[in-house]
Scaffold this motif. Structure first.
Motif, PDB file in Angstrom:
ATOM      1  N   TYR A 236      53.229  38.062  -3.195  1.00 40.97           N
ATOM      2  CA  TYR A 236      53.882  37.585  -2.651  1.00 40.97           C
ATOM      3  C   TYR A 236      55.598  38.440  -2.128  1.00 40.97           C
ATOM      4  O   TYR A 236      55.692  39.574  -1.280  1.00 40.97           O
ATOM      5  CB  TYR A 236      54.499  36.331  -1.881  1.00 40.97           C
ATOM      6  CG  TYR A 236      55.266  36.959  -0.701  1.00 40.97           C
ATOM      7  CD1 TYR A 236      54.364  36.570   0.329  1.00 40.97           C
ATOM      8  CD2 TYR A 236      56.933  35.836  -0.664  1.00 40.97           C
ATOM      9  CE1 TYR A 236      54.945  36.634   2.021  1.00 40.97           C
ATOM     10  CE2 TYR A 236      57.316  35.578   0.771  1.00 40.97           C
ATOM     11  CZ  TYR A 236      56.503  36.031   1.661  1.00 40.97           C
ATOM     12  OH  TYR A 236      57.449  36.421   2.654  1.00 40.97           O
ATOM     13  N   ALA A 237      55.925  38.130  -3.806  1.00 43.13           N
ATOM     14  CA  ALA A 237      57.042  38.910  -3.917  1.00 43.13           C
ATOM     15  C   ALA A 237      57.417  40.591  -3.920  1.00 43.13           C
ATOM     16  O   ALA A 237      58.370  41.377  -3.352  1.00 43.13           O
ATOM     17  CB  ALA A 237      58.456  38.788  -4.979  1.00 43.13           C
ATOM     18  N   ALA A 238      56.020  41.058  -4.830  1.00 36.48           N
ATOM     19  CA  ALA A 238      55.692  42.673  -4.978  1.00 36.48           C
ATOM     20  C   ALA A 238      55.824  43.108  -3.626  1.00 36.48           C
ATOM     21  O   ALA A 238      56.225  44.182  -2.967  1.00 36.48           O
ATOM     22  CB  ALA A 238      55.040  42.640  -5.742  1.00 36.48           C
ATOM     23  N   LEU A 239      55.181  42.408  -2.843  1.00 28.62           N
ATOM     24  CA  LEU A 239      54.569  43.255  -0.884  1.00 28.62           C
ATOM     25  C   LEU A 239      55.680  43.315  -0.659  1.00 28.62           C
ATOM     26  O   LEU A 239      56.100  43.786   0.621  1.00 28.62           O
ATOM     27  CB  LEU A 239      53.365  43.031  -0.673  1.00 28.62           C
ATOM     28  CG  LEU A 239      51.735  42.618  -1.663  1.00 28.62           C
ATOM     29  CD1 LEU A 239      50.865  41.912  -1.006  1.00 28.62           C
ATOM     30  CD2 LEU A 239      51.765  44.580  -2.569  1.00 28.62           C
ATOM     31  N   THR A 240      56.260  42.292  -0.508  1.00 18.19           N
ATOM     32  CA  THR A 240      57.458  42.303   0.510  1.00 18.19           C
ATOM     33  C   THR A 240      58.832  43.182   0.223  1.00 18.19           C
ATOM     34  O   THR A 240      59.182  43.853   1.103  1.00 18.19           O
ATOM     35  CB  THR A 240      58.146  40.584   0.429  1.00 18.19           C
ATOM     36  OG1 THR A 240      56.899  39.632   0.995  1.00 18.19           O
ATOM     37  CG2 THR A 240      59.095  40.054   1.147  1.00 18.19           C
ATOM     38  N   VAL A 241      59.136  42.971  -1.166  1.00 20.89           N
ATOM     39  CA  VAL A 241      59.678  44.351  -1.360  1.00 20.89           C
ATOM     40  C   VAL A 241      59.289  46.105  -1.001  1.00 20.89           C
ATOM     41  O   VAL A 241      59.951  46.241  -0.570  1.00 20.89           O
ATOM     42  CB  VAL A 241      60.038  44.022  -2.656  1.00 20.89           C
ATOM     43  CG1 VAL A 241      61.108  45.398  -3.721  1.00 20.89           C
ATOM     44  CG2 VAL A 241      60.947  42.532  -3.508  1.00 20.89           C
ATOM     45  N   THR A 242      57.870  45.900  -1.632  1.00 23.93           N
ATOM     46  CA  THR A 242      57.213  46.966  -0.891  1.00 23.93           C
ATOM     47  C   THR A 242      57.199  47.352   0.237  1.00 23.93           C
ATOM     48  O   THR A 242      57.665  48.588   0.844  1.00 23.93           O
ATOM     49  CB  THR A 242      56.054  47.547  -1.542  1.00 23.93           C
ATOM     50  OG1 THR A 242      55.891  47.328  -3.272  1.00 23.93           O
ATOM     51  CG2 THR A 242      55.124  48.171  -1.223  1.00 23.93           C
ATOM     52  N   MET A 243      56.976  46.767   1.341  1.00 24.70           N
ATOM     53  CA  MET A 243      57.247  46.990   2.882  1.00 24.70           C
ATOM     54  C   MET A 243      59.141  47.277   3.292  1.00 24.70           C
ATOM     55  O   MET A 243      58.802  47.929   3.783  1.00 24.70           O
ATOM     56  CB  MET A 243      56.527  45.368   3.525  1.00 24.70           C
ATOM     57  CG  MET A 243      54.988  45.125   3.809  1.00 24.70           C
ATOM     58  SD  MET A 243      54.562  47.431   4.263  1.00 24.70           S
ATOM     59  CE  MET A 243      55.173  47.077   5.730  1.00 24.70           C
ATOM     60  N   PHE A 244      59.610  46.690   2.808  1.00 22.53           N
ATOM     61  CA  PHE A 244      60.760  46.500   3.090  1.00 22.53           C
ATOM     62  C   PHE A 244      61.390  47.721   2.003  1.00 22.53           C
ATOM     63  O   PHE A 244      62.227  48.203   3.671  1.00 22.53           O
ATOM     64  CB  PHE A 244      62.172  45.222   1.868  1.00 22.53           C
ATOM     65  CG  PHE A 244      63.675  45.081   2.685  1.00 22.53           C
ATOM     66  CD1 PHE A 244      63.726  44.997   3.797  1.00 22.53           C
ATOM     67  CD2 PHE A 244      64.021  46.214   1.175  1.00 22.53           C
ATOM     68  CE1 PHE A 244      65.084  44.556   4.255  1.00 22.53           C
ATOM     69  CE2 PHE A 244      65.921  46.099   2.113  1.00 22.53           C
ATOM     70  CZ  PHE A 244      65.937  45.121   3.309  1.00 22.53           C
ATOM     71  N   LEU A 245      61.524  48.117   1.757  1.00 25.40           N
ATOM     72  CA  LEU A 245      61.646  49.456   0.991  1.00 25.40           C
ATOM     73  C   LEU A 245      61.166  50.857   1.317  1.00 25.40           C
ATOM     74  O   LEU A 245      61.796  51.536   1.355  1.00 25.40           O
ATOM     75  CB  LEU A 245      61.953  49.359  -0.239  1.00 25.40           C
ATOM     76  CG  LEU A 245      62.478  48.375  -1.381  1.00 25.40           C
ATOM     77  CD1 LEU A 245      62.744  48.248  -2.672  1.00 25.40           C
ATOM     78  CD2 LEU A 245      63.838  48.840  -0.647  1.00 25.40           C
ATOM     79  N   HIS A 246      59.393  50.587   1.490  1.00 25.04           N
ATOM     80  CA  HIS A 246      59.020  51.678   1.830  1.00 25.04           C
ATOM     81  C   HIS A 246      58.463  51.097   3.403  1.00 25.04           C
ATOM     82  O   HIS A 246      57.215  52.108   4.015  1.00 25.04           O
ATOM     83  CB  HIS A 246      58.108  51.589   0.983  1.00 25.04           C
ATOM     84  CG  HIS A 246      58.514  52.304  -0.070  1.00 25.04           C
ATOM     85  ND1 HIS A 246      59.109  52.867  -0.647  1.00 25.04           N
ATOM     86  CD2 HIS A 246      58.716  51.550  -1.003  1.00 25.04           C
ATOM     87  CE1 HIS A 246      59.649  53.060  -2.203  1.00 25.04           C
ATOM     88  NE2 HIS A 246      59.216  51.782  -2.948  1.00 25.04           N
TER      89      HIS A 246
END
Length: 317
Positions: A236-246
């Motif tokens: 969850y954390a990895a995909l959330t950060v990915t969506m936020f940054l990209h």
């Protein structure tokens, strides 16, 4: 006693696609129920409210901006007013402006405080058959709307040849392989279209051209099989950060994954820039396979694999 959640449907599509006509169809089908409508127009003067037939109990107008961005505070105020009403609506329909980012708007309803009162049923996108091919390559908002959709309706089918409708369906399926697609005339569609989304087994059989496809509109789908279970919090954390940054590159994530300590297959998906991991109640005979699909512009398999590889050591490619 807890009040039942308000069922919410988001209707969007580019300017002139026929959203208001289709909204009238939805309201006619739900006639007799308590229906609220929110109309959003980008300009300061409302036109569509005069075109919506009186099969609703209350209509709210949010003009001179887009409710997914500049008017989000006003939207929250309207929702607060709604849930304080003595008689709650059974259905809420939002007809968003033609330039709305459907995913970002829907993500407002994924906020924990909003989810207590509203249940997002589906995102419906109306496509103008006459202008699709020309506009989809020029207007990025259309692609964002299509990628976010659960259901896509190609309107004005009577204005073009049936072979052209088939071509549009193929192109849209390349942009959004998850959506259920049909065509319509004056917003009228076949009965039962909304009864279910795509079958899980149909999703698993999607042809991603060796698990990676790029269409003529610059969008790319990359599917990565993920056979080993994830730590749920780390995923969850990895995909959330990915969506936020990209967010300007990755338009949507959807798929199934295994979670450590559980035999369940969970549904992974993004709505706007929000990620959700939920237990999926699939039907008998369905067999969801662990695979994550990333859809976006200028995305590369190597970078996505690196994100997943950091979560565990073995990912099957």
């Amino acid at each position: 006693m807890n009040k039942p959640k308000i069922k919410f449907t988001l209707l969007t599509g580019f300017l002139g696609s026929g959203k208001t006509t289709f909204l009238n169809t939805l309201l006619e089908q739900q006639k007799g129920k308590v229906n609220f409508v929110i109309e959003n127009e980008f300009g300061s003067t409302s036109i569509d409210n005069a075109l919506v037939k009186k099969n609703y109990n209350q209509l709210f107008e949010l003009n001179n901006g887009c409710i997914c961005c500049s008017l989000d505070t006003e939207l929250i105020a309207v929702l607060e007013q709604m849930i304080m009403a003595e008689n709650l609506p059974e259905n809420l329909y939002i007809e968003a402006s033609g330039v709305a980012d459907a995913g970002m708007l829907a993500s407002i309803f994924k906020r924990e405080d909003i989810m207590k009162f509203f249940d997002l049923q589906s995102i419906i996108v109306i496509v103008d058959a006459e202008n699709f091919e020309e506009r989809v390559t020029e207007i990025p908002e259309i692609t964002r709307q299509l990628v976010a959709a659960d259901y896509i309706i190609i309107n004005k089918e009577d204005m073009v040849q049936s072979s052209y409708i088939s071509m549009i369906k193929r192109h849209i399926s390349e942009i959004n392989p998850f959506a259920k697609i049909t065509s319509s005339k004056f917003g009228v569609i076949e009965k039962g279209f909304f009864d279910s989304t795509k079958n899980i087994n149909e999703f698993n059989r999607l042809d991603f051209e060796s698990r990676e496809s790029k269409n003529g509109h610059g969008m790319k789908s990359i599917a990565i099989e993920v056979v080993n279970p994830f730590d749920k919090d780390k995923l969850y954390a990895a995909l959330t950060v990915t969506m936020f940054l990209h967010y300007n590159q990755i338009y949507r994530i959807k798929g199934f994954a295994k979670i450590e300590g559980s035999d369940d297959i969970i549904l992974v998906q993004s709505t706007g820039n929000k990620v959700s991991l939920t237990k999926h109640e699939y039907l008998e005979g369905e067999d969801p396979q662990p695979v994550l699909v990333f859809i976006g512009r200028n995305i590369e398999r190597q970078g996505l694999e690196r994100i997943l590889r950091n979560l565990y050591s073995t990912v099957k490619y």
